[in-house]
Motif scaffolding. Structure first.
Motif, mmCIF file in Angstrom:
data_model
loop_
_atom_site.group_PDB
_atom_site.id
_atom_site.type_symbol
_atom_site.label_atom_id
_atom_site.label_comp_id
_atom_site.label_asym_id
_atom_site.label_seq_id
_atom_site.Cartn_x
_atom_site.Cartn_y
_atom_site.Cartn_z
ATOM 1 N N SER A 189 0.831 -1.197 0.000
ATOM 2 C CA SER A 189 0.000 0.000 0.000
ATOM 3 C C SER A 189 0.866 1.248 0.000
ATOM 4 C CB SER A 189 -0.926 0.001 1.219
ATOM 5 O OG SER A 189 -0.164 0.063 2.411
ATOM 6 N N HIS A 190 0.266 2.344 -0.417
ATOM 7 C CA HIS A 190 0.984 3.620 -0.416
ATOM 8 C C HIS A 190 1.299 4.070 1.008
ATOM 9 C CE1 HIS A 190 0.501 4.224 -4.730
ATOM 10 N NE2 HIS A 190 -0.773 3.894 -4.617
ATOM 11 N N GLN A 191 0.443 3.695 1.957
ATOM 12 C CA GLN A 191 0.707 4.069 3.346
ATOM 13 C C GLN A 191 1.959 3.378 3.869
ATOM 14 O OE1 GLN A 191 -2.193 3.091 2.140
ATOM 15 N NE2 GLN A 191 -3.557 4.856 2.401
ATOM 16 N N GLU A 192 2.143 2.107 3.510
ATOM 17 C CA GLU A 192 3.338 1.389 3.950
ATOM 18 C C GLU A 192 4.600 1.977 3.333
ATOM 19 O OE1 GLU A 192 1.199 -2.996 4.504
ATOM 20 O OE2 GLU A 192 2.612 -2.639 2.871
ATOM 21 N N VAL A 193 4.536 2.314 2.052
ATOM 22 C CA VAL A 193 5.698 2.913 1.396
ATOM 23 C C VAL A 193 5.990 4.285 1.979
ATOM 24 C CG1 VAL A 193 6.616 3.724 -0.807
ATOM 25 C CG2 VAL A 193 5.302 1.602 -0.713
ATOM 26 N N ALA A 194 4.946 5.066 2.265
ATOM 27 C CA ALA A 194 5.154 6.388 2.858
ATOM 28 C C ALA A 194 5.761 6.281 4.253
ATOM 29 C CB ALA A 194 3.828 7.147 2.906
ATOM 30 N N ALA A 195 5.293 5.296 5.044
ATOM 31 C CA ALA A 195 5.863 5.111 6.382
ATOM 32 C C ALA A 195 7.317 4.675 6.305
ATOM 33 C CB ALA A 195 5.036 4.086 7.156
#
Length: 561
Positions: free
Chosen positions: A395-401
């Motif tokens: 997910s984009h959230q995982e990559v952003a984190a």
């Protein structure tokens, strides 16, 4: 490199840099002695390294190609650049992009709008005209006389071809067939849009891009010689793991400005009073990662980029060995790092373990997701694709984190020393097999990893690349057992603990807030002795720990009266 660039939303710059590093250098050697070429090309140079300079050159060349009426060949000649190499970069870039698209790794890339009907009609007419020019060139290629010109390969801006003198081409030969083929093969609007976006890279994107490059080029590292600051530009020496005494290629950007690789004197401090350059403590030590080693009359480093030493070695090293308090680290058995604060060293090591685990998990998850999509396409089971895609894709959230944690890790400022181990030191580096095989009790220090004795190095295996407490030490036998009084900021526990026991307690303390699981908790500043008269002092009134001399203890007590 390409997969990581796509995962971190840096596909366009990574595609360009990967293509640029896959061809020969476009810079001509004759242009190095031409002051006009050097000064004209200087705005395109980047102090980050040669890959970023090539990145700027390609983007500027694409912008010139997109402008009507500008001669890209003349633009390249004025800057001492072989345009043929840029055409090769464009072709390779297209091949790399097609590979990523075939595997579904460029789904998040925004497509360039095609425009209205009139613009599409104009593009179609231009394409037909280009195809007609190509056919005419192919039909007359066999009858054309080839004339060698003396000024053909010389760098400069005033050849007969540009002036239209007696040596200029005729009207029938004025068509640049490479330019025609380039415009037929590539979408110039997409290249121009990618080049325009590349000029707006933020500082965080630049840091992530250097991380992706460092990961792709590792372990091709070079460490600067300890006495480079006293040498002139052409005598800068660097050492690799397999080759000592290498120098920078004359076309390298660092060959003309090596001062960006030197540690500033006001930022460096000697270790324990030493005045030797190799013992300088600084948070800005740098390494060079390079593409190839060219051995002619000298061994040259080609296409170099500078990266921070400590963070890069913690994230990329294939073998990482530590001593008892982790204040001494050896990466790949040839680079030694020494940190003055053992507590900061353990925190950095634990953070690097966590980041490497998240990094590898995200990469494996991305690859497994694409492999699953390929199988689904072959089996034509499109009904279950949407449900399964939510569970497999990153997910984009995982990559952003992950990106945020990497940026915080790269921004860490810890003073340390960096040096290359000699062959004699490398032979006597490890403790060897130990008779006591019981693992130390440090719960939570290395996460959920299980420690097991190493059969040859000694110490304990934490991961496939990290071995804890396997390095020999010249300090006294009781240095790892010395304790100082410390109070836990969460549960109020007040005990004499070693730095390892202190961090292990923080990782397992039941009172630590768990709201921000991904962020690292800020530990209190370590107590450091500034005077031989200072002793640990715990105030019963304010419940704080200090390092005070007897006089300072009396002054502090008076404040509570």
């Amino acid at each position: 490199m390409l997969i990581l660039g796509a995962m971190f939303s840096l596909a366009e710059p990574v595609l360009t840099i990967a293509a640029a590093l896959s061809v020969q250098s476009p810079f001509t050697r004759s242009a190095q002695n031409n002051l006009d070429c050097v000064s004209t090309r200087r705005p395109l140079e980047s102090d980050q390294g040669d890959p970023f300079t090539l990145f700027n050159v390609f983007n500027a060349w694409v912008q010139v190609k997109a402008e009507r009426g500008r001669n890209s060949r003349k633009w390249c000649r004025c800057r001492g650049i072989e345009e043929h190499r840029l055409y090769e970069m464009a072709n390779l870039r297209r091949q790399f992009k097609e590979l990523l698209e075939d595997h579904g790794l460029l789904t998040g890339v925004q497509a360039v709008p095609t425009g209205d009907s009139s613009s599409r009609l104009q593009q179609r007419c231009e394409r037909q005209a280009l195809q007609q020019l190509k056919r005419q060139h192919e039909e007359g290629a066999g009858r054309r006389r080839k004339v060698l010109r003396l000024q053909e390969d010389l760098a400069g801006c005033s050849s007969d071809e540009e002036r239209g003198g007696p040596g200029s081409r005729g009207a029938s030969d004025s068509v640049d067939i490479q330019d025609v083929t380039f415009k037929l093969r590539h979408n110039l609007n997409q290249l121009q849009a990618a080049a325009s976006l590349a000029q707006d890279l933020t500082r965080d994107q630049l840091v992530l891009l250097k991380l992706v490059l460092g990961r792709g080029l590792y372990p091709q590292l070079a460490v600067p010689d300890a006495f480079n600051s006293g040498r002139k530009d052409s005598d800068q020496i660097f050492h690799t793991q397999a080759k000592q005494g290498t120098v920078l290629h004359p076309t390298c950007v660092f060959a003309s400005s090596p001062e960006v690789l030197h540690i500033q004197e006001q930022e460096a401090a000697g270790c324990e009073g030493s005045r030797d350059d190799k013992d300088k403590m600084s948070s800005k030590h740098q390494l060079l990662t390079f593409v190839s080693l060219l051995e002619t009359n000298k061994p040259y480093l080609v296409n170099c980029v500078r990266i921070p030493a400590l963070q890069s070695l913690l994230l990329f090293s294939r073998s990482l060995d530590t001593n008892g308090d982790c204040s001494r680290l050896v990466a790949d058995s040839w680079l030694e790092l020494k940190l003055t604060d053992s507590e900061s060293a353990v925190q950095l090591l634990a953070a690097s373990l966590r980041l490497r685990t998240h990094w590898e998990d995200a990469l494996d998850q991305q690859l497994s997701h694409q492999a699953w999509r390929q199988r689904q396409r072959q089996e034509e089971e499109e009904e279950e694709e949407e449900e399964e895609e939510k569970t497999l894709s990153v997910s984009h959230q995982e990559v952003a984190a992950l990106s945020k944690e990497l940026l915080q890790f790269m921004a860490t400022k810890v003073p340390y020393s960096l040096r290359r181990l000699t062959s004699l030191e490398a032979q006597n580096l490890y403790l060897g097999p130990q008779t006591i095989t019981a693992a130390p009790s440090v719960p939570g220090l290395f996460g959920n990893f299980t420690l097991s004795p190493h059969p040859t190095k000694g110490g304990y295996i934490v991961t496939d690349f990290l071995t804890y407490n396997c390095l020999t030490s010249d300090t006294d036998l009781y240095s790892d057992c010395l304790r100082t009084f410390w109070t836990c900021p969460y549960c109020g526990l007040h005990l004499p603990l070693t730095p390892l026991e202190r961090i292990a307690h923080e990782n397992t303390c039941s009172e630590v807030p768990r709201d921000n699981a991904t962020g690292a908790e800020e530990a209190p500043a370590p107590l450091q002795k500034a005077s031989a008269l200072q002793r640990p002092y715990h105030c019963e009134t304010c419940h704080k720990d200090f390092l005070f001399t007897p006089t300072e203890v009396l002054r502090h007590r008076r404040q509570h009266m």
